[in-house]
Write an enzyme that holds these catalytic residues in place. Structure first.
Site, short mmCIF file in Angstrom:
data_model
loop_
_atom_site.label_atom_id
_atom_site.label_comp_id
_atom_site.label_asym_id
_atom_site.label_seq_id
_atom_site.Cartn_x
_atom_site.Cartn_y
_atom_site.Cartn_z
N ASP A 6 0.88 -1.19 0.00
CA ASP A 6 0.00 0.00 0.00
C ASP A 6 0.90 1.22 0.00
O ASP A 6 2.12 1.12 0.21
CB ASP A 6 -0.88 0.00 1.26
CG ASP A 6 -1.77 1.24 1.36
OD1 ASP A 6 -2.29 1.68 0.32
OD2 ASP A 6 -1.95 1.77 2.47
N SER A 7 0.29 2.38 -0.21
CA SER A 7 1.06 3.62 -0.15
C SER A 7 1.52 3.93 1.27
O SER A 7 2.41 4.74 1.46
CB SER A 7 0.18 4.77 -0.64
OG SER A 7 -0.97 4.85 0.19
N GLY A 39 -2.84 8.91 -3.62
CA GLY A 39 -4.13 9.35 -4.15
C GLY A 39 -4.12 10.73 -4.77
O GLY A 39 -5.04 11.10 -5.50
N CYS A 69 -4.13 -1.38 -2.06
CA CYS A 69 -4.33 0.06 -2.20
C CYS A 69 -5.26 0.27 -3.40
O CYS A 69 -4.96 -0.20 -4.50
CB CYS A 69 -2.96 0.70 -2.46
SG CYS A 69 -3.00 2.43 -2.93
N ASN A 70 -6.36 0.95 -3.17
CA ASN A 70 -7.31 1.17 -4.27
C ASN A 70 -6.73 2.06 -5.34
O ASN A 70 -7.00 1.88 -6.53
CB ASN A 70 -8.59 1.83 -3.74
CG ASN A 70 -9.48 0.86 -3.03
OD1 ASN A 70 -10.46 0.39 -3.58
ND2 ASN A 70 -9.15 0.54 -1.78
N THR A 71 -5.92 3.03 -4.92
CA THR A 71 -5.35 3.96 -5.89
C THR A 71 -4.44 3.21 -6.86
O THR A 71 -4.57 3.32 -8.08
CB THR A 71 -4.56 5.07 -5.15
OG1 THR A 71 -5.42 5.65 -4.18
CG2 THR A 71 -4.06 6.12 -6.10
N GLU A 148 -4.15 8.75 8.89
CA GLU A 148 -2.71 8.64 9.16
C GLU A 148 -2.35 9.45 10.42
O GLU A 148 -1.39 9.15 11.10
CB GLU A 148 -1.89 9.13 7.95
CG GLU A 148 -2.08 8.30 6.68
CD GLU A 148 -1.10 7.12 6.52
OE1 GLU A 148 -0.04 7.15 7.15
OE2 GLU A 148 -1.44 6.18 5.77
N CYS A 180 -11.08 2.74 -0.53
CA CYS A 180 -9.73 3.14 -0.08
C CYS A 180 -9.44 2.29 1.14
O CYS A 180 -10.31 2.15 2.03
CB CYS A 180 -9.71 4.62 0.29
SG CYS A 180 -8.14 5.13 1.05
N THR A 181 -8.25 1.73 1.20
CA THR A 181 -7.98 0.78 2.28
C THR A 181 -7.80 1.47 3.65
O THR A 181 -7.69 0.80 4.66
CB THR A 181 -6.75 -0.09 1.95
OG1 THR A 181 -5.66 0.76 1.59
CG2 THR A 181 -7.05 -1.03 0.80
N HIS A 182 -7.78 2.79 3.64
CA HIS A 182 -7.75 3.51 4.92
C HIS A 182 -9.16 3.59 5.54
O HIS A 182 -9.29 3.75 6.75
CB HIS A 182 -7.24 4.94 4.73
CG HIS A 182 -5.77 5.06 4.57
ND1 HIS A 182 -5.10 4.58 3.48
CD2 HIS A 182 -4.83 5.61 5.38
CE1 HIS A 182 -3.80 4.85 3.61
NE2 HIS A 182 -3.61 5.47 4.75
N1 DGL Z 1 -4.82 3.39 0.92
C1 DGL Z 1 -4.81 3.97 -0.38
C2 DGL Z 1 -5.99 3.51 -1.19
O1 DGL Z 1 -6.57 2.50 -0.92
C3 DGL Z 1 -4.83 5.46 -0.47
C4 DGL Z 1 -3.89 6.26 0.27
C5 DGL Z 1 -3.17 7.26 -0.57
O2 DGL Z 1 -3.74 8.23 -1.08
O3 DGL Z 1 -2.00 7.02 -0.68
O4 DGL Z 1 -6.32 4.16 -2.15
#
Ligand code: DGL
Length: 264
Positions: A6-7, A39, A69-71, A148, A180-182
């Protein structure tokens, strides 16, 4: 090993879900904390980072890759599949599958980073499978920094979530994809603000069941993966705050190990 990247540390929600589904499998995690967020970056940059992240995990023994990570899943999956000859899972398709097979309602809301929403991947995939469904997507760029920062229950976070969800609420969506995984870390607030009747779809849960099904169907691949239940966590930058937050997300997280990612 199952490699997950992930990011940042939001992808630990994916590890958490994978561990619940596949407790015996070894997992290697990489969070690109030095370059987060993804993102807000251009697709070209996200693709380049995703390739470097994948390379790093494969070099250390990952045999299958999960783009946690969805992005990166939205913009880099094709590039990763072209480059690497291992099974690659992304977080978009399982969530889409869940949404299109949901029996109640046909109005789908999607929330994600700007890059994910602008890529149109969720919208296109849902419409391709269910042209009768209405898809409404909203980017929520402030949610990743709030997570975060560890502001998971603060009043300010509630107010921002409410504001972001307002247009989807007006459209009376029946389900809401956490793209988004957050965002699973804000699930309670999101559910409260969007309303109890709305089904929340968490892509990390859907992804984990699809990895499990794949391993059950592909025993020749499953047999090459280590099953000692061991997990290692690498990041490209580390601070005490980050370590604490990682523990909040995943209690069993060990020490985050620093590693430098270099271009392949
Ligand atoms: N966790 C990332 C996602 O699922 C996004 C976080 C980012 O913007 O880096 O998209």
């Amino acid at each position: 090993m199952i490699g997950v990247f992930d990011s940042g540390i939001g992808g630990l929600t994916v590890v958490r879900a994978l561990r619940q589904c596949l407790p015996e499998y070894d997992i290697l995690y990489f969070g690109d904390t030095a370059r987060t967020p993804y993102g807000t970056k251009s697709p070209q940059t996200v693709i380049q980072y995703a390739i470097e992240d994948a390379e790093m995990l494969l070099d250390r023994g990952a045999r299958i890759l999960v783009v946690g990570c969805n992005t990166a899943s939205s913009v880099a999956t094709d590039a990763l599949r072209q480059r690497f000859d291992v099974p690659i899972f992304e977080v978009i398709s399982p969530a889409v599958h869940k949404a299109v097979s949901h029996q109640k309602g046909r109005r789908v809301g999607v929330i994600g980073t700007r890059a994910t929403v602008n890529s149109g991947v969720y919208q296109d995939k849902i419409r391709a499978l269910r042209p009768d469904m209405e898809v409404y997507a909203a980017s929520c760029p402030l949610l990743v920094p709030l997570v975060e920062e560890g502001w998971l229950k603060k009043g300010e976070t509630r107010r921002i979530v409410k504001k972001y969800l307002h247009p989807l609420k007006v459209k009376q969506v029946d389900m809401l994809i956490l793209g988004c995984t957050h965002y699973p870390l804000l699930k309670e607030i999101i559910q409260a603000k969007i309303g109890k009747r709305v089904k929340i779809i968490d892509s990390s849960e859907e992804l984990s069941s699809s990895v499990k099904d794949f391993l059950l169907d592909n025993t020749h691949i499953a047999s090459t993966l280590k099953k000692r239940g061991e997990h290692q966590f690498f990041v490209s930058d580390v601070t005490e705050h980050m370590q604490k937050l990682a523990r909040k997300i995943l209690k069993s997280v060990g020490k985050l190990e620093l590693i430098k990612v270099t271009a392949p």
